[in-house]
Every structure is written in C-alpha cells, then in structure tokens.
Design a protein around this motif. Structure first.
Motif, PDB file in Angstrom:
ATOM      1  N   SER A 115      -4.253  11.332  12.923  1.00  0.00           N
ATOM      2  CA  SER A 115      -3.080  11.417  12.055  1.00  0.00           C
ATOM      3  C   SER A 115      -1.923  10.595  12.618  1.00  0.00           C
ATOM      4  O   SER A 115      -1.244   9.866  11.883  1.00  0.00           O
ATOM      5  CB  SER A 115      -2.656  12.883  11.900  1.00  0.00           C
ATOM      6  N   THR A 116      -1.725  10.675  13.930  1.00  0.00           N
ATOM      7  CA  THR A 116      -0.667   9.890  14.578  1.00  0.00           C
ATOM      8  C   THR A 116      -0.946   8.402  14.456  1.00  0.00           C
ATOM      9  O   THR A 116      -0.039   7.597  14.192  1.00  0.00           O
ATOM     10  CB  THR A 116      -0.554  10.279  16.062  1.00  0.00           C
ATOM     11  N   LEU A 117      -2.209   8.009  14.630  1.00  0.00           N
ATOM     12  CA  LEU A 117      -2.571   6.598  14.527  1.00  0.00           C
ATOM     13  C   LEU A 117      -2.344   6.075  13.113  1.00  0.00           C
ATOM     14  O   LEU A 117      -1.861   4.950  12.931  1.00  0.00           O
ATOM     15  CB  LEU A 117      -4.038   6.404  14.929  1.00  0.00           C
ATOM     16  N   PHE A 118      -2.680   6.876  12.105  1.00  0.00           N
ATOM     17  CA  PHE A 118      -2.486   6.438  10.719  1.00  0.00           C
ATOM     18  C   PHE A 118      -0.996   6.226  10.409  1.00  0.00           C
ATOM     19  O   PHE A 118      -0.631   5.280   9.707  1.00  0.00           O
ATOM     20  CB  PHE A 118      -3.083   7.464   9.748  1.00  0.00           C
ATOM     21  N   GLN A 119      -0.156   7.096  10.935  1.00  0.00           N
ATOM     22  CA  GLN A 119       1.283   6.925  10.711  1.00  0.00           C
ATOM     23  C   GLN A 119       1.771   5.609  11.325  1.00  0.00           C
ATOM     24  O   GLN A 119       2.554   4.876  10.717  1.00  0.00           O
ATOM     25  CB  GLN A 119       2.047   8.104  11.307  1.00  0.00           C
ATOM     26  N   ARG A 120       1.302   5.328  12.527  1.00  0.00           N
ATOM     27  CA  ARG A 120       1.708   4.093  13.191  1.00  0.00           C
ATOM     28  C   ARG A 120       1.144   2.875  12.475  1.00  0.00           C
ATOM     29  O   ARG A 120       1.823   1.850  12.340  1.00  0.00           O
ATOM     30  CB  ARG A 120       1.227   4.106  14.649  1.00  0.00           C
ATOM     31  N   THR A 121      -0.080   2.974  11.977  1.00  0.00           N
ATOM     32  CA  THR A 121      -0.709   1.853  11.287  1.00  0.00           C
ATOM     33  C   THR A 121       0.091   1.436  10.061  1.00  0.00           C
ATOM     34  O   THR A 121       0.208   0.250   9.746  1.00  0.00           O
ATOM     35  CB  THR A 121      -2.149   2.223  10.876  1.00  0.00           C
ATOM     36  N   SER A 122       0.659   2.403   9.379  1.00  0.00           N
ATOM     37  CA  SER A 122       1.480   2.095   8.204  1.00  0.00           C
ATOM     38  C   SER A 122       2.668   1.217   8.598  1.00  0.00           C
ATOM     39  O   SER A 122       3.016   0.257   7.908  1.00  0.00           O
ATOM     40  CB  SER A 122       1.965   3.389   7.544  1.00  0.00           C
ATOM     41  N   GLN A 123       3.301   1.538   9.727  1.00  0.00           N
ATOM     42  CA  GLN A 123       4.420   0.720  10.213  1.00  0.00           C
ATOM     43  C   GLN A 123       3.950  -0.681  10.600  1.00  0.00           C
ATOM     44  O   GLN A 123       4.608  -1.689  10.304  1.00  0.00           O
ATOM     45  CB  GLN A 123       5.069   1.397  11.425  1.00  0.00           C
ATOM     46  N   LEU A 124       2.809  -0.756  11.275  1.00  0.00           N
ATOM     47  CA  LEU A 124       2.305  -2.048  11.732  1.00  0.00           C
ATOM     48  C   LEU A 124       1.875  -2.935  10.566  1.00  0.00           C
ATOM     49  O   LEU A 124       1.987  -4.162  10.631  1.00  0.00           O
ATOM     50  CB  LEU A 124       1.126  -1.844  12.686  1.00  0.00           C
ATOM     51  N   ARG A 125       1.411  -2.325   9.501  1.00  0.00           N
ATOM     52  CA  ARG A 125       1.008  -3.120   8.329  1.00  0.00           C
ATOM     53  C   ARG A 125       2.224  -3.832   7.717  1.00  0.00           C
ATOM     54  O   ARG A 125       2.153  -4.996   7.348  1.00  0.00           O
ATOM     55  CB  ARG A 125       0.316  -2.232   7.293  1.00  0.00           C
ATOM     56  N   SER A 126       3.333  -3.128   7.655  1.00  0.00           N
ATOM     57  CA  SER A 126       4.560  -3.750   7.141  1.00  0.00           C
ATOM     58  C   SER A 126       5.019  -4.869   8.069  1.00  0.00           C
ATOM     59  O   SER A 126       5.449  -5.937   7.617  1.00  0.00           O
ATOM     60  CB  SER A 126       5.673  -2.698   7.008  1.00  0.00           C
ATOM     61  N   PHE A 127       4.915  -4.621   9.381  1.00  0.00           N
ATOM     62  CA  PHE A 127       5.300  -5.651  10.342  1.00  0.00           C
ATOM     63  C   PHE A 127       4.395  -6.877  10.211  1.00  0.00           C
ATOM     64  O   PHE A 127       4.859  -8.018  10.261  1.00  0.00           O
ATOM     65  CB  PHE A 127       5.214  -5.098  11.765  1.00  0.00           C
ATOM     66  N   SER A 128       3.086  -6.650  10.052  1.00  0.00           N
ATOM     67  CA  SER A 128       2.138  -7.756   9.920  1.00  0.00           C
ATOM     68  C   SER A 128       2.460  -8.611   8.696  1.00  0.00           C
ATOM     69  O   SER A 128       2.409  -9.841   8.756  1.00  0.00           O
ATOM     70  CB  SER A 128       0.710  -7.207   9.823  1.00  0.00           C
ATOM     71  N   GLU A 129       2.797  -7.970   7.604  1.00  0.00           N
ATOM     72  CA  GLU A 129       3.140  -8.711   6.391  1.00  0.00           C
ATOM     73  C   GLU A 129       4.374  -9.585   6.621  1.00  0.00           C
ATOM     74  O   GLU A 129       4.422 -10.743   6.190  1.00  0.00           O
ATOM     75  CB  GLU A 129       3.394  -7.723   5.243  1.00  0.00           C
ATOM     76  N   ALA A 130       5.367  -9.035   7.327  1.00  0.00           N
ATOM     77  CA  ALA A 130       6.569  -9.815   7.635  1.00  0.00           C
ATOM     78  C   ALA A 130       6.230 -11.002   8.537  1.00  0.00           C
ATOM     79  O   ALA A 130       6.783 -12.101   8.388  1.00  0.00           O
ATOM     80  CB  ALA A 130       7.615  -8.918   8.299  1.00  0.00           C
ATOM     81  N   TRP A 131       5.316 -10.787   9.479  1.00  0.00           N
ATOM     82  CA  TRP A 131       4.922 -11.880  10.379  1.00  0.00           C
ATOM     83  C   TRP A 131       4.281 -13.028   9.601  1.00  0.00           C
ATOM     84  O   TRP A 131       4.657 -14.193   9.765  1.00  0.00           O
ATOM     85  CB  TRP A 131       3.968 -11.374  11.457  1.00  0.00           C
ATOM     86  N   TRP A 132       3.329 -12.706   8.740  1.00  0.00           N
ATOM     87  CA  TRP A 132       2.641 -13.779   8.017  1.00  0.00           C
ATOM     88  C   TRP A 132       3.566 -14.467   7.014  1.00  0.00           C
ATOM     89  O   TRP A 132       3.416 -15.665   6.750  1.00  0.00           O
ATOM     90  CB  TRP A 132       1.381 -13.226   7.331  1.00  0.00           C
ATOM     91  N   ASN A 133       4.535 -13.754   6.501  1.00  0.00           N
ATOM     92  CA  ASN A 133       5.546 -14.408   5.660  1.00  0.00           C
ATOM     93  C   ASN A 133       6.357 -15.406   6.486  1.00  0.00           C
ATOM     94  O   ASN A 133       6.705 -16.491   6.012  1.00  0.00           O
ATOM     95  CB  ASN A 133       6.476 -13.367   5.034  1.00  0.00           C
ATOM     96  N   ALA A 134       6.666 -15.023   7.722  1.00  0.00           N
ATOM     97  CA  ALA A 134       7.396 -15.933   8.608  1.00  0.00           C
ATOM     98  C   ALA A 134       6.552 -17.153   8.962  1.00  0.00           C
ATOM     99  O   ALA A 134       7.058 -18.272   9.058  1.00  0.00           O
ATOM    100  CB  ALA A 134       7.829 -15.199   9.876  1.00  0.00           C
ATOM    101  N   VAL A 135       5.251 -16.938   9.164  1.00  0.00           N
ATOM    102  CA  VAL A 135       4.345 -18.063   9.423  1.00  0.00           C
ATOM    103  C   VAL A 135       4.374 -19.037   8.258  1.00  0.00           C
ATOM    104  O   VAL A 135       4.445 -20.257   8.433  1.00  0.00           O
ATOM    105  CB  VAL A 135       2.905 -17.549   9.674  1.00  0.00           C
ATOM    106  N   GLU A 136       4.319 -18.484   7.047  1.00  0.00           N
ATOM    107  CA  GLU A 136       4.384 -19.343   5.851  1.00  0.00           C
ATOM    108  C   GLU A 136       5.666 -20.175   5.844  1.00  0.00           C
ATOM    109  O   GLU A 136       5.632 -21.389   5.600  1.00  0.00           O
ATOM    110  CB  GLU A 136       4.321 -18.475   4.599  1.00  0.00           C
ATOM    111  N   GLN A 137       6.787 -19.547   6.155  1.00  0.00           N
ATOM    112  CA  GLN A 137       8.058 -20.267   6.157  1.00  0.00           C
ATOM    113  C   GLN A 137       8.083 -21.336   7.239  1.00  0.00           C
ATOM    114  O   GLN A 137       8.578 -22.452   7.021  1.00  0.00           O
ATOM    115  CB  GLN A 137       9.204 -19.281   6.366  1.00  0.00           C
ATOM    116  N   ALA A 138       7.558 -21.012   8.412  1.00  0.00           N
ATOM    117  CA  ALA A 138       7.563 -21.985   9.510  1.00  0.00           C
ATOM    118  C   ALA A 138       6.711 -23.201   9.185  1.00  0.00           C
ATOM    119  O   ALA A 138       7.059 -24.336   9.530  1.00  0.00           O
ATOM    120  CB  ALA A 138       7.058 -21.321  10.789  1.00  0.00           C
ATOM    121  N   LEU A 139       5.595 -22.986   8.501  1.00  0.00           N
ATOM    122  CA  LEU A 139       4.696 -24.094   8.175  1.00  0.00           C
ATOM    123  C   LEU A 139       5.213 -24.937   7.011  1.00  0.00           C
ATOM    124  O   LEU A 139       4.705 -26.042   6.781  1.00  0.00           O
ATOM    125  CB  LEU A 139       3.306 -23.558   7.843  1.00  0.00           C
ATOM    126  N   THR A 140       6.188 -24.431   6.303  1.00  0.00           N
ATOM    127  CA  THR A 140       6.720 -25.191   5.160  1.00  0.00           C
ATOM    128  C   THR A 140       8.136 -25.697   5.399  1.00  0.00           C
ATOM    129  O   THR A 140       8.799 -26.138   4.470  1.00  0.00           O
ATOM    130  CB  THR A 140       6.705 -24.330   3.889  1.00  0.00           C
TER     131      THR A 140
END
Length: 784
Positions: free
Chosen positions: A365-390
């Motif tokens: 249960s604790t891991l699932f709660q943390r995973t939800s936070q990390l998923r949002s962070f991962s999405e922000a990271w890949w959006n930043a990658v997109e911006q850096a490459l363009t």
C-alpha cells in the motif's frame, strides 16, 4: 517530424532485460510525443526484431575495452570532427549523425571506468552533438562510483555538452554538483515500462502460480546458493509461495548466465521452483510486476517490482550495486530492505523474506502511494525531454524536484546488516578503483611499448604537418619570452615541432637580453618550425618580453608558453580551437608538475608519456562577472595561456610593473572587468618545471607572494589570494624551527618554499597595504 537518435546499449548478443527496457521506454516516450525515433545499436537485425518501436536503426560506434585504446579512439573521433580523416566506421557514423535532429542517451549504469568503453561511446555522441549543434539529453544515468581521473574528465565534458541531465541516485546527483554540472535527480527510465507481446526466438512461458516469489540472481558462490535455496524453501513451507526464477541477462535460445545460477539454486531446493529461460522485456517485466514479493541482486528487477507495489529485497554484492540498488530503492523508502550478499548470518535471508511476506499488504500500500507520485514526476521529466530536444536550453529550474520518500523500517535483522553492508561497500570500492587505475596505467604502458619507435625518427605524419606549417600562412602565433635559456629551450622547441593536428603556426622567441647561445639553438629548428627571434632587451622583464612578442605576431591568435617547460603534443590545437570556439575569452591551460632533476627530455619515459597523454582534457568556463572572484583549476597562467591579439592590445598586454610573477593574475583581473570569459582548456597542458633548489624556491615564492599582495590591492573585487598576514606571519615565525627539526630534502624544500612565500606576503603587506607604495602600471602602448 524531428529525427531523434536514442542510445541505450542495445543490440548485444546476450539479451539484457534492463537495457532493452530503458531503450524501449525512451523510444516509446518520444514516439508518443511525435518524434521520429532512430535507435543506436550494435546489431541492426537484432534490434529490428526485438524493439519494434523505432522508425530506423543506426550502427553505433563500438569502442575498445582497453583504456589506452578507447582514449585514442575517442581522440580520433574528436580530430575527425575538426576535419581530419578517420577510419571508415567513424566517417560513416559521423555522416549519419548529420541527419539527426536530437540525441537522447537513455539511462543505465555505464558512466564509469568499470564499463569505460560504454562511457567513451557516449562521450563520442557528446562531441558530435557539440560539433553539429545537435540538442543532447542525458536521462536516467548512474555516475561512477569508480572513475579514473581521465574518465572523470571525459564524463564531465559529456554531461556539460547536454541541455538536460538526469541521474538516478542522490550520490550521482551529488557528483554533478561537485563538478559544477547542472543536473536533475530523477528515477530510472524503465520505471513505467509498457509491456506488449514481443517475444525472443524460442521463448516459452509456462503457467505461473497465482502468488509467487520472483527471484533473479547472478554471480553466486556455492555457499550463497545454499543459503538462498534454504530461505526460498522456508518461504514455501511457511507461506506456500513458489519461487519463479526470471533471468535478467542471457543469450536467447541458450541456457547461460543468470539461468545457470538459477538452475544451481533450484537443484538445492525441495519446493519445485520454476526456472525460466531469458525472456523478452515484455514478458520479464510482467512477471516481476505480478509477483507477490521479489528478491534479486540485479538492479532492474527492483525497478519493475517496486513500481508495481511488489515488496522487494535487494542483495548487495559490491559498491557498484550498492550505489545503484539502494539509490533506486530510496525512491520508494525501501533502501533499508537490502542485505549484503556475503552476509555472515545465513538466517538473515529467511528473516527478511518472512517479514516482507507477513507485512506484504502494508508495504504494498505504501509503495502504491509513492508510485502515484513518481508517475507524475516521470511525466514531467519526459515533457522536459521533449522541450529540450526541440529547442529549450535551460529546463533544470523549471522541473519539479523529486520529493524524498518516507523510509520504511525493517525489524531487527536490518541493523545487523547495515554495518556489514557499509564495510563491503568501502572495501569493494577501494579494490575496484585500484583495479581501474592500474588497468589504465598498464594499458598505456603496453601502448608505450607498442609505439617505442615513435621517437626515432619523426613520423611521416609529423613531417607532413611540419612541412605544411612552414609553407602555409600561420593561423596562430606562439610567443616564448626568453632570457639565457639556451640550455632548456631546445626541449620546448622539440615539443612544438611535434604538435599533432595543429594549425599552421609561427614561433616568436622574444629575447629579453640573452648572452648565451640562444641563436644557435634556435637555428637548429628552422627546418622544422616557422621560428624567429625578436629583440625585447630594452626592459629586462618577462611581461615586457611577452608584450614585444605579442606586438610582433602576424596572427590574431596568441599562444604563450615558457622556454623551460614542455608543452604537450596537443597544446597548439587545444588552445587555438578553444580560442576559436570562445570569442571574447582568454584561455588557461593546465600544468603537470615535473621535478627539475635527472634527465628532463622527451627521451625520458615519464616525460614522453605525459607529452602524449596529459591527465585531463575537458573545458571549464567561468562567465564574466566583475564582482566575482577569479577561480582557476590546474592552471599555469603565463606558461600556458592564449588570447586574441586585439584583446591583448586593447587591454595593454601584460603589466611590466610586476617583477617575477602575478602579471598573469593582473591581466585576468583586467580582462574580467572588461567582460571577458575565462576558459580553462585542460588539453592545453604543459609539463611545468619545479626547481628542487631550496634557494631558488625561497626566492621564487617570495616574489610570488609579494606580487600576490600587489594584485589584490589593485583588484580586490576580482582577485583573492591566500595572503592573510596573521597566517603568513605564523608560518614565517615557525620557519627556523622547521629548518632545525626537518633534515630530509623534501621537508626542507617545502619549508623554504612556504617560508619564502610567508616573507613575501609580510613584505607585500608592509609595502603595498601599509605604506601604499603601489607602482604605476607599465602597459604596452594601446593599439588596434
């Protein structure tokens, strides 16, 4: 549609689930964002069959494993990018990269000396990105912990070439901060891998139990195999959980690598475990994610398990695994669920497994709660990658920080293992670092033996360069101030005659009033150098001699060295290229101290090795800020210095009011006030003679300190030297005692050096600060 190349150590014969998962995830993220993705791989057919998400594939450069050979291979890439011919695969790869619009180096643990050939492969991409101005992003990396000095510099150069850098552990993030590299602390690229239905040749997956322990191991000895077999059998006996062994690395269609270890454990077990062959990442990730609990001494099984709420135990065999595995587990607060693989207490495996099984629901249960936070962070990271490459260049401050997780606390078994784990880390790191340093040294030793005839005679390559240098109009001017240096200047001219890949250059010997056989020595090099002597005897002062040479130069690129040192074979090219690439800058080289004893010539083995392979190669750039102190790293100032002639003339050159030192600091301060960049080009190295005469050291350091006080009085905002009157007075007071106590040569030399500096500092304070006897600057006549 922008074409992006993704590099992620793909195409190997032995399939590596983690490498494939990171590469596929990176490619998928970019495809989903509208990019045309191409994959860098060592085997085009292998990747075409097993990845399936890319538009195309490019054969990447494959670097040799030997440190000397990979360093030479990278230098060949560097020279080719400067216009030199290279072996066909380098030319073909470079040409293919001209059609790429961006580069993403996907995650992994390859940026260290243990896997140095992969670090250098990535460094080649960094050079290409810089040369062709291709946006470069580096994602999900582990840095070190084992790095030779040379590899550390190569890594820093690579990271500095990137628009966006992401590292997977807090220790890697700390490395970037210590080396002034902007970076972001992030999670592994494959954390949210999307499984499909791809398969490897001959792959079969039987029906699995509804609940099972997922296990992955490599490199176990017989005792460890027995202990783990016993712990897994006990988990079945108490909790009715079968074990499913999932290989992380192996050759498709063969029973090798991880499979062999798993089969050995299975033979010791009574609970009938399932031993699977190497599977495609799609299947392997799914099996990890559907497990009840997991245990492994590999990295990515933990990534796949924890991100799906599966409690995980990591076994730590060495410092490299400790850094990566615990670093990754800390993203979930699970870093304390690690055990030294070589644990003295065999029951700890059973205790740890029993605990995470009993507390499965709470941990999950604790891991699932943390995973939800990390998923949002991962999405922000890949959006930043997109911006850096363009096109966006500065994204680090716009990204959200990776918030720390709340640590889970195991029961009584964890503290027992922590001390042992730390001890294994220190011992393992020391051994691995020692091996890497020794491997590099022995590699270059072998290379030196293979090139033993290089000194006799001069190679055809150097002869061609010399001939071109003598006939072409010079592009750079080397200025050497000289006073009675006939006995040493021949070594410096020999070094200049052997420059590699240098532009055509002239050498100006600025004679400050010599009475020795200088002219005869110089005449001996006229068939190998475009060299001339100019008279600077009107004022006997090294600054004046430099100024006369600068004014006489035919080119706008001024490179300055001393008569009694040894510039390295890449010195002219490094300074010239750096100046060319950084307008409105002055450039400092690095120094490599050489004791002025014995045979100091290129025939000396140590001197020659340093001449051909100086220790560092990267750049350090300090932006102009008139209110910020000048910083230097490994610098030599006037003994390895470059600037454009028009800047030198505009600033009045070097100040001849200084006697025996600090005129270079004075110039830097004036240049900084004028808004110039300071660039340190460590490839522009010089072997700098250090006198072993106590009298000479005392006298030299006396004048250094005297002038250091003067330059700080003139430019207090730009220059800060360690000249505290209280500190230097204390050193001076202790000097007689130290001379009486220490009788060995090195201690006495150090005492004379420090005593000379202390006396000079006290004298400078009295003369320049107390009595205000500050001389009038003596600059060259300003001209344009």
């Amino acid at each position: 549609m922008p074409r992006i190349l993704v590099l992620a150590d793909l195409g190997r014969e032995n399939y590596h689930v983690g490498d494939e998962a990171m590469g596929i995830t990176a490619a998928t993220q970019l495809v989903d964002r509208g990019f045309e993705v191409h994959i860098g791989t060592t085997d085009l057919k292998h990747s075409e069959n097993n990845i399936g998400v890319a538009h195309g594939y490019i054969h990447t450069l494959e670097f040799p494993s030997s440190p000397a050979e990979r360093e030479q291979y990278l230098e060949e890439v560097r020279q080719h990018l400067l216009g030199q011919p290279a072996r066909p695969e380098i030319e073909e790869f470079t040409q293919a990269m001209t059609e790429i619009d961006g580069i993403l180096i996907a995650g992994g643990g390859n940026m260290n000396s243990t896997y140095g050939w992969l670090l250098y492969e990535r460094a080649a991409y960094g050079l290409i990105a810089q040369t062709f101005e291709i946006p470069l992003v580096i994602s999900g990396q582990s840095l070190g912990p084992v790095l030779t000095d040379k590899d550390s510099e190569i890594l820093q150069e690579l990271l500095s070439a990137s628009r966006l850098v992401g590292v997977r552990e807090i220790s890697s993030y700390q490395w970037t901060q210590d080396h002034n590299v902007p970076a972001h602390h992030m999670i592994d690229d494959a954390t949210f891998y999307v499984s499909e239905h791809r398969q490897l040749p001959g792959e079969t997956v039987p029906d699995l139990p509804e609940q099972y322990i997922c296990a992955t191991f490599v490199g176990l000895d017989n005792e460890q195999i027995q202990h783990l077999a016993k712990a897994l059998d006990e988990a079945y006996k108490v909790h009715h959980l079968h074990t499913v062994f999932v290989p992380h690395k192996g050759t498709p269609g063969r029973k090798d690598e991880d499979y062999l270890v798993h089969a050995a454990i299975a033979r010791q077990m009574n609970s009938k475990p399932i031993v699977l062959p190497i599977l495609h990442a799609d299947a392997a990730v799914s099996i990890h994610r559907n497990a009840y609990v997991a245990i492994a001494n590999r990295y990515h099984p933990g990534v796949f398990s924890l991100s799906s709420g599966v409690p995980f135990i990591g076994l730590i065999p060495d410092a490299f695994t400790d850094m990566r595995l615990r670093g990754m587990m800390s993203h979930y607060g699970a870093e304390n669920y690690t055990i030294p693989l070589d644990s003295a207490d065999a029951t700890v495996y059973s205790s740890a497994l029993n605990e995470i099984i009993r507390w499965h629901d709470d941990i999950s249960s604790t891991l699932f709660q943390r995973t939800s936070q990390l998923r949002s962070f991962s999405e922000a990271w890949w959006n930043a990658v997109e911006q850096a490459l363009t096109g966006s260049a500065d994204l680090h401050n716009k990204l959200p920080a990776l918030a720390p997780a709340v640590s889970l606390t195991p029961q009584s078994w964890a503290p027992v293992t922590a001390e042992q784990r730390n001890r294994i880390y220190r011992r393992s790191l020391e051994i691995a670092q020692g091996y890497a340093d020794q491997d590099r040294e022995q590699s270059w030793e072998r290379d030196y033996q293979n090139r033993r005839d290089r000194m006799e005679p001069i190679s055809d390559e150097i002869r061609r360069a010399v001939k071109q240098n003598l006939t072409d109009a010079p592009l750079a001017s080397v200025v050497i101030p000289t006073l009675n240096a006939a006995d040493v200047i021949g070594h410096q001219l020999e070094c200049l005659s052997r420059q590699v890949n240098a532009p055509a250059f002239e050498v100006i010997i600025s004679d400050n009033g010599s009475t020795d056989a200088l002219a005869a020595v110089v005449d001996g090099f006229r068939d190998r150098l475009n060299v001339r002597i100019v008279d600077s005897s009107e004022i006997q002062n090294v600054s004046y001699a430099r100024n006369v040479g600068i004014e006489d130069a035919q080119t706008d690129f001024i490179l300055i060295c001393d008569a009694d040192d040894f510039v390295c074979e890449d010195w002219v090219r490094s300074l010239y290229t750096t100046l060319k690439n950084h307008p409105n800058s002055y450039v400092l080289g690095q120094y490599l101290n050489v004791a002025d004893t014995g045979d100091l010539s290129l025939e000396n083995r140590e001197i020659y090795q340093l001449f051909t392979q100086p220790k560092w190669q990267n750049l350090f750039i300090q932006e102009p800020n008139p209110h910020e102190k000048i910083e230097v790293h490994f610098f030599v100032g006037g003994a390895s210095f470059g600037a454009r002639k028009h800047d030198l003339l505009a600033l009045g050159g070097f100040d001849s009011s200084y006697k025996r030192g600090s005129d270079d600091w004075d110039f830097w301060a004036r240049a900084r006030k004028a808004g110039m960049q300071q660039v340190e080009s460590y490839g522009a190295a010089v072997l700098y003679r250090i006198s072993q005469s106590p009298r000479k050291q005392f006298r030299r350091n006396y004048f250094y300190a005297l002038n250091d006080v003067l330059v700080t009085v003139r430019y207090p905002e730009q220059v800060q030297r360690d000249i505290s009157l209280l500190k230097q007075g204390f050193v001076l007071a202790k000097t007689p005692y130290r001379l009486f106590k220490y009788k060995d040569a090195q201690s006495r030399l150090k005492t004379f050096s420090e005593g000379g500096y202390a006396l000079g500092a006290v004298a400078g304070f009295l003369k320049y600060k107390l009595l205000r006897q500050v001389p009038t600057p003596l600059l060259m006549k300003r001209s344009s």
